[in-house]
Scaffold this active site. Sequence first.
Site, short mmCIF file in Angstrom:
data_model
loop_
_atom_site.label_atom_id
_atom_site.label_comp_id
_atom_site.label_asym_id
_atom_site.label_seq_id
_atom_site.Cartn_x
_atom_site.Cartn_y
_atom_site.Cartn_z
N GLU A 123 0.83 -1.22 0.00
CA GLU A 123 0.00 0.00 0.00
C GLU A 123 0.86 1.25 0.00
O GLU A 123 2.08 1.20 0.26
CB GLU A 123 -1.00 -0.01 1.15
CG GLU A 123 -0.40 0.12 2.53
CD GLU A 123 -1.45 0.05 3.65
OE1 GLU A 123 -2.54 -0.54 3.46
OE2 GLU A 123 -1.15 0.58 4.73
N HIS A 167 -4.19 3.12 7.71
CA HIS A 167 -3.07 2.73 8.55
C HIS A 167 -2.12 3.87 8.86
O HIS A 167 -1.98 4.80 8.05
CB HIS A 167 -2.26 1.62 7.87
CG HIS A 167 -3.04 0.35 7.75
ND1 HIS A 167 -3.03 -0.40 6.61
CD2 HIS A 167 -3.86 -0.27 8.61
CE1 HIS A 167 -3.80 -1.47 6.78
NE2 HIS A 167 -4.32 -1.40 7.99
N ALA A 207 10.87 -4.37 -12.45
CA ALA A 207 11.78 -5.39 -11.92
C ALA A 207 11.32 -6.81 -12.24
O ALA A 207 11.91 -7.78 -11.78
CB ALA A 207 11.89 -5.22 -10.41
N VAL A 214 2.66 -7.04 -12.15
CA VAL A 214 1.77 -6.01 -11.58
C VAL A 214 0.73 -5.69 -12.64
O VAL A 214 1.07 -5.24 -13.72
CB VAL A 214 2.57 -4.73 -11.23
CG1 VAL A 214 1.65 -3.69 -10.62
CG2 VAL A 214 3.72 -5.05 -10.30
N PRO A 215 -0.52 -5.99 -12.39
CA PRO A 215 -1.54 -5.72 -13.43
C PRO A 215 -1.69 -4.22 -13.69
O PRO A 215 -1.21 -3.41 -12.91
CB PRO A 215 -2.81 -6.30 -12.82
CG PRO A 215 -2.57 -6.38 -11.36
CD PRO A 215 -1.09 -6.52 -11.15
#
Length: 619
Positions: A231, A273, A295, A299-300
């Site tokens: 996040e 958070h 990298a 990741v969509p």
Amino acid sequence: MTSPLFTKDTQAVFWNNNKKAIQRMLDYDFIISRVKPSVAAIVHPTGQSSFQKFFFGNHEILIPVYLTTEEAVKNHPQAEVLINFASYRTAYNVTVDALRFDSIKTITITAEGIPERLTRLLNHKARIAGKIIIGPSTVGAIVPGSFKIGNIGGSVDNIIRSKLRGKGCVGLVTKSGGLFNEMCNVISRRTSGIVEGVAIGGDRYPGSSFAEHLIRMDKYPEVKFHVMLGEVGGTSEYKVIEAVQNSNITKPVIAWCIGTSAQYLSSEVQFGHAGAKANAELEQAYAKNNAMREAGIIVPEKFNLLPKVIKDMYAKVLRKKQSDIAEEVEEEVISPLPEDFNEAFKQGRIRKPTNFVCTISDDRGEEAVYAGVPISRVALPDTGYSIGDIISLLWFRKRYPKWATDFLETVLKTVADHGPAVSGAHNARVTARAGKDVVTSLTTGLLTIGPRFGGAIDGAAKYFKYGLDHNFTPREFIAYMKEKGIPIPGIGHRIKSVKNPDLRVSELKRYARENFYDTKLLDYALKVEEKTTAKKGNLILNVDGTIGVLMVDLWKGLKYKDVEINQYIEGGTLNALFVLGRSIGFIGHILDEKRLNMPMYRHDTGDVLYKVSMAEEIK
Ligand code: ACO
Ligand code: LMR
């Protein structure tokens, strides 16, 4: 470590008596058929009991409760996990204390709001001690089929739906506990489920990082790929990138960093958070997503595509025909978790017959009521309720008129005491002098009340009423009682007599004559008294007898039916008036003894006629 963090034998010490979370762990144990409960001990520094009851399946077990972690650890050296459910105020101290025990390998910290300075110090100490810290601000971790921490995974239904009972192929790490459950749900619909899952917690400085957990899980043969939900805020996703680049993580990682909308908001926005705030450009979710993508992490394009990416990866894994991957997770039949009785009852799904019926008071509402009347409406003097009213409410479930409640009070005041020499007071005093407490001494006095002393009221009411109901003349009545071999209850006194009248009796009679509708039974009893005193001066209608017959006259005046009056008499209601009133006096005598601090009483042997002969021997 090439196998998951926990096994089916892992046990925890649970710090704080959080019954719901502990029960959830034990319910999980049941649905995965664990033999050993996953909670070995509870630490509850302010607790009173040494055990706490829980369900383990459908039977109950006792889990020992200790005042300190040290005691718990000493008695349960096999417990490797400390589940720290302490508040944010104590969580730091509890964790630091636990670091000194060799047997504790993993510590989870639930509390949110531990000062960041302390968390960093804590993490430093934990690293030196070689412990795994999960949290703070975490829901914990789970190894499906083996062990779960506290509330992770949610309800049993959710756990079953999310395939959290074992045989998965995914390693999962998240920050958030809520999203952990959501990810389990997403993963379970597209794959065989997870092998291990850790929610590292939402603080800025979690005790363990995504990378540490992924590196460990990467070594488990059953893990075929990873899912990570990061996040906005913090840099721990970059450590994962590093681990992938250094080949410390070799299996595919699917990742997404939530909070991509943060870039469109004004700066300084903090999400739920403590750690979910980007302090620099590289802490933005989109920046971390881009870096991970570059990298080689999967990741969509957008969060909504995450399920599809997971599904495709699983298909790829299956195509590799890895033998240890179950294509379809066969639905094993499990015995349903027994429902919690109270919960099911509350929801009206079950019913049960009650064991008791109560018709006099009810404590379930905001305020307890005496026969429907709230205590606050009867307690203070200005409510107009007297002790007589309370007796009429709680004993007879009616509010009597004042002349009747005044009579009840007159009775109590009249019988409150009759000096130290009467049987009951004597016994109470002797008991107090033997060093016994008020309750025991009082009970001794009360146990003396019976057919000869103070307990003749019901008998008097019963027999005089019987005589009158059967139109016995006083002579016939005396003959009837003689034939039965029973001294007439309510007749006779040790010291009072015609010549030395009992003024208590005179006053009760006067009150009744002035206030009752009728005193028919009293008049009848007095006619009997004329005959008995003619025989012997002390065979007067005594205080018990007077109360007994007058209570019948009172009830008749209140229009009670015979059957109701008889029922009350048979139930011992009238002797209870003596018990209640005389308790006042007995307590006075007991307190008097305590005040005087008199020594133990031993009766004068000169006052006993000893006549003991040699026991006959039976051959
Ligand atoms: N009915 C009929 N005859 C009686 C009764 C009675 N209730 N009480 C005593 N007598 C007779 C006895 O049969 C005896 O007759 P006898 O001389 O022909 O043999 C005579 O009176 C003397 O009897 P005692 O037992 O010596 O009388 P005592 O004065 O010791 O008894 C006592 C007092 C125990 C109260 C007795 O009268 C009795 O048992 N009464 C009934 C129970 C009762 O009402 N108790 C409550 C007393 S008040 C109070 O405790 C608060
Ligand atoms: C009492 O009230 O205790 C008595 O009437 C009995 C007694 O012996 O005086």
